[in-house]
Design a protein around this motif. Structure first.
Motif, short mmCIF file in Angstrom:
data_model
loop_
_atom_site.label_atom_id
_atom_site.label_comp_id
_atom_site.label_asym_id
_atom_site.label_seq_id
_atom_site.Cartn_x
_atom_site.Cartn_y
_atom_site.Cartn_z
N PRO A 1 0.21 53.04 -37.77
CA PRO A 1 0.58 53.14 -36.38
C PRO A 1 1.26 51.70 -35.67
O PRO A 1 2.08 52.04 -34.89
CB PRO A 1 -0.78 53.52 -35.76
N ASN A 2 0.67 50.69 -35.89
CA ASN A 2 1.12 49.68 -35.15
C ASN A 2 1.82 48.67 -35.99
O ASN A 2 1.98 47.20 -35.59
CB ASN A 2 -0.11 49.02 -34.01
N ARG A 3 1.77 48.70 -37.41
CA ARG A 3 2.36 47.77 -38.18
C ARG A 3 2.79 48.28 -39.67
O ARG A 3 2.64 49.43 -39.72
CB ARG A 3 1.16 46.77 -38.44
N VAL A 4 3.48 47.25 -40.35
CA VAL A 4 3.84 47.52 -41.56
C VAL A 4 3.37 46.74 -42.50
O VAL A 4 2.76 45.43 -42.30
CB VAL A 4 5.38 47.39 -41.90
N LYS A 5 2.85 47.16 -43.85
CA LYS A 5 1.79 46.31 -44.53
C LYS A 5 2.49 46.30 -45.94
O LYS A 5 2.90 47.31 -46.57
CB LYS A 5 0.72 47.03 -44.92
N VAL A 6 2.75 45.25 -46.61
CA VAL A 6 3.11 45.01 -48.02
C VAL A 6 2.06 44.74 -48.66
O VAL A 6 1.26 43.47 -48.56
CB VAL A 6 4.55 43.94 -48.14
N VAL A 7 1.62 45.25 -49.76
CA VAL A 7 0.43 45.04 -50.65
C VAL A 7 0.85 44.65 -52.06
O VAL A 7 1.69 45.37 -52.64
CB VAL A 7 -0.50 46.31 -50.71
N MET A 8 0.26 43.59 -52.46
CA MET A 8 0.72 43.12 -53.89
C MET A 8 -0.53 42.84 -54.71
O MET A 8 -1.21 42.13 -54.27
CB MET A 8 1.80 42.07 -53.68
N LYS A 9 -0.54 43.64 -55.86
CA LYS A 9 -1.72 42.90 -56.89
C LYS A 9 -1.42 41.52 -57.15
O LYS A 9 -0.24 41.24 -56.99
CB LYS A 9 -1.44 43.93 -58.01
N ASP A 10 -2.49 40.60 -57.27
CA ASP A 10 -2.53 39.18 -57.50
C ASP A 10 -1.65 39.19 -58.88
O ASP A 10 -0.98 38.00 -58.85
CB ASP A 10 -3.87 38.76 -57.86
N THR A 11 -1.72 39.97 -59.80
CA THR A 11 -0.86 39.87 -60.97
C THR A 11 0.55 39.68 -60.88
O THR A 11 1.31 39.23 -61.60
CB THR A 11 -1.31 41.09 -62.18
N VAL A 12 1.03 40.53 -59.79
CA VAL A 12 2.56 40.22 -59.33
C VAL A 12 3.00 38.80 -58.90
O VAL A 12 3.81 38.45 -59.31
CB VAL A 12 2.90 41.22 -58.27
N LEU A 13 1.85 38.01 -58.54
CA LEU A 13 2.15 36.92 -57.69
C LEU A 13 1.54 35.61 -58.93
O LEU A 13 2.28 34.58 -58.87
CB LEU A 13 1.66 36.78 -56.62
#
Length: 244
Positions: free
Chosen positions: A119-131
């Motif tokens: 509702p008030n934000r956008v969230k990018v979620v990444m597994k630690d294995t991606v990074l």
């Protein structure tokens, strides 16, 4: 009669708009949600200022102005979410309806990166294995390509605030996990800055094992909890501490 009309008009601004989702349900869109919040704030501000005999008109003007501001914020966030999805090659998850609670984590083994509209934000979620490699806070070479794409979108609209949050699973020492999550959030921040994102827009947190998105009693659940989230907020809003 004028007071009744005023209340009806403000209520219409607050609750009049809905967008139909692909599932067929009625759900507020990001723009409508922003307009509703803006209308409420504008109406209160309008009523609180100026002489009493003009109060009804002030509520209408305040609500209209607030709706425009809130709608613009919602539109900006919606555009950012869609662009992030395009750049990362994934379809954003729409969690903008506060009455509908998500039933599963946004990421999985098959989908290690997610863009989530809230509702008030956008969230990018990444597994630690991606990074990162296990127990490391040094970015993998392929992680830099992912973050370059994220930075490209963030640079298109500088009028947002970026909160980067690192998380771990619950295995091991709590303080060690918090420190590791802090260093991982900082590593992501530094890479975004290297790709042109203004460092004054970015705040980082390390929350360790707090706020798991999956059970910690299975290897699969722990793998999802080890993640980094990039939260995008409009400027001027109160941003809560993600670790609380």
């Amino acid at each position: 009669m004028r007071k009744i009309l005023t209340l009806v008009t403000v209520s219409s601004l607050l609750f009049g708009g809905c967008a139909t989702t692909q599932q067929g349900g009625s759900q507020p869109s990001k723009t409508v949600t922003g307009a509703a919040v803006g209308a409420a704030i504008g109406a209160i501000a309008g009523a609180a200022t100026g002489p009493k005999h003009h109060k009804g008109k002030r509520i209408l003007i305040g609500a209209a102005a607030g709706a425009l501001i809130g709608g613009a914020i919602g539109y900006i966030l919606d555009q950012q979410a869609n662009q992030l999805g395009n750049d990362l090659g994934i379809k954003p998850v729409d969690n903008t309806n506060p009455e509908v609670k998500p039933t599963e984590p946004p990421i999985s083994e098959e989908k290690p990166v997610a863009v989530v509209k809230e509702p008030n934000r956008v969230k990018v979620v990444m597994k630690d294995t991606v990074l990162f490699d296990f127990n490391s806070y040094h970015l993998k070479p392929e992680a830099k390509d992912v973050l370059r794409k994220v930075a490209k979108t963030l640079n298109r609209d500088p009028d947002t605030v970026i909160v980067i949050v690192g998380y771990t699973d619950s295995v091991g020492d709590f303080n060690y996990n918090v420190k590791l999550s802090e260093k991982r959030a900082e590593a992501v921040r530094n890479e975004l800055v290297l790709n042109g994102v203004d460092p004054t827009r970015i705040v980082t947190f390390g929350c360790g094992p707090k706020h798991p998105i999956a059970p910690n009693n299975t290897p699969e659940g722990r793998a999802l909890n080890r993640r980094v989230e990039i939260l995008v907020y409009p400027k001027g809003v109160t941003i809560p501490n993600p670790c609380d």
